[in-house]
Every structure is written in C-alpha cells, then in structure tokens.
Design a protein around this motif. Structure first.
Motif, PDB file in Angstrom:
ATOM      1  N   GLU A  16      -2.516   6.630  -5.053  1.00 51.66           N
ATOM      2  CA  GLU A  16      -2.802   6.822  -3.394  1.00 51.66           C
ATOM      3  C   GLU A  16      -3.895   5.426  -3.062  1.00 51.66           C
ATOM      4  OE1 GLU A  16      -4.871  10.655  -2.929  1.00 51.66           O
ATOM      5  OE2 GLU A  16      -3.495  10.984  -4.531  1.00 51.66           O
ATOM      6  N   LEU A  17      -2.749   4.293  -3.354  1.00 52.52           N
ATOM      7  CA  LEU A  17      -3.309   3.213  -2.914  1.00 52.52           C
ATOM      8  C   LEU A  17      -3.822   2.737  -1.515  1.00 52.52           C
ATOM      9  CD1 LEU A  17      -0.714   1.556  -4.599  1.00 52.52           C
ATOM     10  CD2 LEU A  17      -3.204   1.458  -5.933  1.00 52.52           C
ATOM     11  N   THR A  18      -4.775   1.992  -1.384  1.00 52.07           N
ATOM     12  CA  THR A  18      -5.870   1.730  -0.057  1.00 52.07           C
ATOM     13  C   THR A  18      -6.046   0.527   0.077  1.00 52.07           C
ATOM     14  OG1 THR A  18      -7.930   2.646  -0.445  1.00 52.07           O
ATOM     15  CG2 THR A  18      -6.386   3.660   0.135  1.00 52.07           C
ATOM     16  N   GLU A  19      -5.535  -0.548  -1.019  1.00 48.31           N
ATOM     17  CA  GLU A  19      -5.666  -1.935  -0.698  1.00 48.31           C
ATOM     18  C   GLU A  19      -3.932  -2.522  -1.177  1.00 48.31           C
ATOM     19  OE1 GLU A  19      -8.942  -3.890  -1.717  1.00 48.31           O
ATOM     20  OE2 GLU A  19      -9.973  -3.049  -0.742  1.00 48.31           O
ATOM     21  N   TYR A  55      -1.918  -3.590 -15.266  1.00 49.99           N
ATOM     22  CA  TYR A  55      -3.264  -3.891 -15.003  1.00 49.99           C
ATOM     23  C   TYR A  55      -2.824  -4.613 -14.029  1.00 49.99           C
ATOM     24  CZ  TYR A  55      -6.327  -7.596 -16.041  1.00 49.99           C
ATOM     25  OH  TYR A  55      -7.934  -8.711 -15.673  1.00 49.99           O
ATOM     26  N   LEU A  56      -4.300  -4.545 -13.067  1.00 50.56           N
ATOM     27  CA  LEU A  56      -4.485  -4.551 -11.521  1.00 50.56           C
ATOM     28  C   LEU A  56      -5.641  -5.810 -11.979  1.00 50.56           C
ATOM     29  CD1 LEU A  56      -4.161  -1.416  -9.732  1.00 50.56           C
ATOM     30  CD2 LEU A  56      -2.422  -2.635 -10.003  1.00 50.56           C
ATOM     31  N   GLU A  57      -5.163  -6.440 -11.086  1.00 48.41           N
ATOM     32  CA  GLU A  57      -6.447  -7.489 -10.663  1.00 48.41           C
ATOM     33  C   GLU A  57      -7.286  -7.544  -9.533  1.00 48.41           C
ATOM     34  OE1 GLU A  57      -4.495 -11.199 -13.070  1.00 48.41           O
ATOM     35  OE2 GLU A  57      -3.679 -11.342 -11.626  1.00 48.41           O
ATOM     36  N   GLN A  58      -6.310  -6.586  -8.376  1.00 52.81           N
ATOM     37  CA  GLN A  58      -6.134  -6.117  -7.444  1.00 52.81           C
ATOM     38  C   GLN A  58      -5.856  -5.061  -7.085  1.00 52.81           C
ATOM     39  OE1 GLN A  58      -6.188  -9.600  -3.896  1.00 52.81           O
ATOM     40  NE2 GLN A  58      -6.392 -10.682  -5.603  1.00 52.81           N
ATOM     41  N   GLY A  59      -6.816  -4.338  -6.153  1.00 56.49           N
ATOM     42  CA  GLY A  59      -6.300  -3.180  -5.568  1.00 56.49           C
ATOM     43  C   GLY A  59      -7.831  -2.157  -5.950  1.00 56.49           C
ATOM     44  N   ALA A  60      -7.412  -1.147  -5.092  1.00 55.86           N
ATOM     45  CA  ALA A  60      -7.895  -0.079  -4.508  1.00 55.86           C
ATOM     46  C   ALA A  60      -7.175   1.561  -4.037  1.00 55.86           C
ATOM     47  CB  ALA A  60      -9.346  -0.095  -2.963  1.00 55.86           C
ATOM     48  N   GLY A  61      -7.675   2.808  -4.341  1.00 54.37           N
ATOM     49  CA  GLY A  61      -7.268   3.883  -4.065  1.00 54.37           C
ATOM     50  C   GLY A  61      -7.731   4.947  -5.190  1.00 54.37           C
ATOM     51  N   PHE A  62      -6.544   5.343  -5.520  1.00 56.54           N
ATOM     52  CA  PHE A  62      -6.855   6.110  -6.751  1.00 56.54           C
ATOM     53  C   PHE A  62      -5.729   6.082  -7.952  1.00 56.54           C
ATOM     54  CE2 PHE A  62      -9.504   7.729  -3.561  1.00 56.54           C
ATOM     55  CZ  PHE A  62     -10.768   7.933  -3.966  1.00 56.54           C
ATOM     56  N   VAL A  94     -10.534   5.760  -9.821  1.00 59.82           N
ATOM     57  CA  VAL A  94     -10.638   5.340  -8.875  1.00 59.82           C
ATOM     58  C   VAL A  94     -10.249   3.929  -9.222  1.00 59.82           C
ATOM     59  CG1 VAL A  94     -12.452   4.065  -7.573  1.00 59.82           C
ATOM     60  CG2 VAL A  94     -13.027   6.465  -8.472  1.00 59.82           C
ATOM     61  N   VAL A  95      -9.249   3.204  -8.563  1.00 60.09           N
ATOM     62  CA  VAL A  95      -8.372   1.621  -8.991  1.00 60.09           C
ATOM     63  C   VAL A  95      -9.514   1.270  -8.225  1.00 60.09           C
ATOM     64  CG1 VAL A  95      -6.643   0.404  -7.533  1.00 60.09           C
ATOM     65  CG2 VAL A  95      -5.895   2.495  -8.615  1.00 60.09           C
ATOM     66  N   LYS A  96      -9.712  -0.304  -9.200  1.00 56.84           N
ATOM     67  CA  LYS A  96     -11.078  -1.186  -8.880  1.00 56.84           C
ATOM     68  C   LYS A  96     -10.010  -2.352  -9.780  1.00 56.84           C
ATOM     69  CE  LYS A  96     -14.536   0.397 -12.447  1.00 56.84           C
ATOM     70  NZ  LYS A  96     -15.734   0.774 -11.770  1.00 56.84           N
ATOM     71  N   PRO A  97     -10.218  -3.347  -9.018  1.00 56.29           N
ATOM     72  CA  PRO A  97      -9.641  -5.277 -10.197  1.00 56.29           C
ATOM     73  C   PRO A  97     -10.405  -4.635 -11.440  1.00 56.29           C
ATOM     74  CG  PRO A  97     -11.352  -5.264  -7.664  1.00 56.29           C
ATOM     75  CD  PRO A  97     -11.316  -4.195  -7.912  1.00 56.29           C
ATOM     76  N   ILE A 127       0.973  -1.734  -0.014  1.00 56.58           N
ATOM     77  CA  ILE A 127      -0.305  -0.343   0.050  1.00 56.58           C
ATOM     78  C   ILE A 127       0.405   1.610   0.662  1.00 56.58           C
ATOM     79  CG2 ILE A 127      -1.591   1.931   1.348  1.00 56.58           C
ATOM     80  CD1 ILE A 127      -2.932  -1.703   2.625  1.00 56.58           C
ATOM     81  N   LYS A 128       1.063   1.695  -1.008  1.00 58.58           N
ATOM     82  CA  LYS A 128       1.737   3.095  -1.157  1.00 58.58           C
ATOM     83  C   LYS A 128       1.103   4.161  -1.877  1.00 58.58           C
ATOM     84  CE  LYS A 128       2.896   1.643  -5.826  1.00 58.58           C
ATOM     85  NZ  LYS A 128       4.371   1.389  -6.550  1.00 58.58           N
TER      86      LYS A 128
END
Length: 271
Positions: A74-77, A40-47, A56-59, A24-25
C-alpha cells in the motif's frame, strides 16, 4: 487460500535484479514461486504487509519475502530501489544456503531499517546491478560474493542472534513440521519420525530455541492460523479442520491460549 503465485523469473533463470517500479500502487496479496525476493527501498512511504506482519515503508528499508510467504503493498509515495530474485540453486554451495532458505522458523527477520548503514547497502545493490547488467565473465560468482556480504551485514543488524545455524536434528524436525503440522500436533509423532525420544527432541529445542518441541509445533500452527485468518474468507469451522482440529471449539481454545484473543476477534482486528 486462493492467493496468486507470481513467477518473475524466466525458465532456468536463477537470479535477477531490477529497479522497483516507480509508481504509487496498492497490490493484492500474492506469493512468489520458489524464490527469495529481496527488496531494498531508498525512497518510498506507505505499508508493506508480509504474512501477518505490517511494516511502515520508509527510506532505506529492506524486506525479505521467502518462498511460501504472502505479501502486498500500500504505497503512498513513489518508491525507488531494487528488487532481487534468487532461486535456491543460485546459492547452492554457499555458506549461508541453509540459513537463507529455511522457511520455519525464519532465520532472518522479514524487515530491516538500514538508515544507519544506507551508504553501504546502497553500494552493494548498485554493484550487484552493475555486474548483472554488464554480464562479464564470472559475474555470477561476483554477485554471489556480494550477496554473502549483504546477508552477513544483515546478520550484524540482528540483536537476538536469530541467524545462528541449527543442528541437523532440528533442521529435520523443521522439515517434518512443515510437511505434517496440519495432521500431527504431538511431539511424540515427530520424535518417532526422527527415531529419537520426545525427551531428546525437547532437549535439543530447549538448547537451541529456548522452548520445547511442543511450543515449536504450537508456534507453527499459530502462524499458519494467523495467515489463514488474514488472507482466507473461510469460516472458523473450515479453518479448524484445515489446521487439523476436530472442531471450531478446540481451535478457538488453542488460538486464545496462544494469542490471548479468540480467532474471530483477531480476524476482525486485522480486517
């Protein structure tokens, strides 16, 4: 703007793929040296901020960071996924070369939601990673083939046909604009450099872009102004001069005409 430029490729390295660091960073805004980065993100959350666009970051999200663009996280997961870095020469003779590395106007969006096609895109990235790590004979050509498949599938995701290739005249216009937009805001200058009339340039822009050449120049100026307002701490007078305006008043009028708000208010709203 004093934005750091990172280079994650070794000298003469044309392509690289790696797993996203699973931490998380929050990162400071930065750019990349002369290469396209595909995330390419398979998982994650944030901005994820790319230039003045905030995603908005999402899987199963995919992001394209072009040479010259600025981005930050701005990652929250914890994120899981892939980061691929591609130098221009890696795809030099490939059909999508001009489309992929055209920085203005962007031929492809910066962000994609690929939830509906996640299995396909996950498989592509895993196959690219496998070819890269194994390094068998002809692996670069195989990776290039997977990348062409990737981008052709991304073109399918686009609803407004942004990935249509432009004629040589417009590509030359875009190159001139990239080099001279700060010093020259008039259509006549670009037409003269292209050895055509302003009417001919306007006709081509209207046919392929649906707008005049002057509108394209204004779009470029507005995009760069937004980037400066977001990432630079310079005052409005300094920004006005940097963008080729005679004073802050002219810059204020231009920016409000293009966006509906004054640049100072825009800066406060995104700070």
């Amino acid at each position: 703007m004093e934005i750091p430029i990172k280079n994650k490729l070794a000298k003469k390295e044309l392509f690289k793929i790696k797993r996203m660091k699973e931490v998380i960073k929050t990162t400071d805004p930065h750019g990349h040296k002369d290469y396209l980065e595909i995330i390419y993100l398979e998982q994650g959350a944030g901005f994820h901020q790319i230039d003045f666009n905030r995603f908005v970051v999402k899987p199963h999200s995919l992001y394209l960071v072009m040479p010259g663009q600025i981005h930050s996280w701005e990652l929250t997961e914890i994120p899981k996924g892939f980061v691929a870095m591609i130098q221009k020469d890696f795809l030099l003779d490939q059909p999508l070369y001009n489309t992929l590395f055209q920085t203005f106007p962007l031929s492809l969006p910066s962000g994609f939601d690929l939830e509906a096609a996640k299995e396909t895109f996950s498989d592509i990235f895993r196959n690219i990673e496998l070819e890269y790590t194994r390094g068998l004979s002809n692996h670069e050509a195989v990776i290039q083939t997977y990348l062409l498949l990737l981008f052709n599938l991304l073109k399918r995701e686009i609803r407004d046909h942004q990935a249509v290739p432009y004629p040589a005249l417009l590509k030359d216009f875009f190159d001139l604009l990239q080099a001279d937009f700060r010093a020259h805001h008039e259509t006549a200058f670009y037409a003269d450099q292209l050895h055509i009339t302003p009417k001919t340039l306007n006709t081509a822009c209207k046919k392929f872009l649906g707008k005049t050449a002057g509108a394209v120049v204004n779009e470029k100026l507005t995009a760069e102004a937004k980037k400066l307002l977001l990432y630079s701490h310079r005052n409005l007078t300094e920004l006005a001069f940097e963008l080729g305006f005679s004073d802050a008043s002219h810059f204020n009028k231009f920016f409000k005409r293009q966006t509906g708000v004054l640049p100072g208010i825009y800066r406060k709203g995104i700070s």
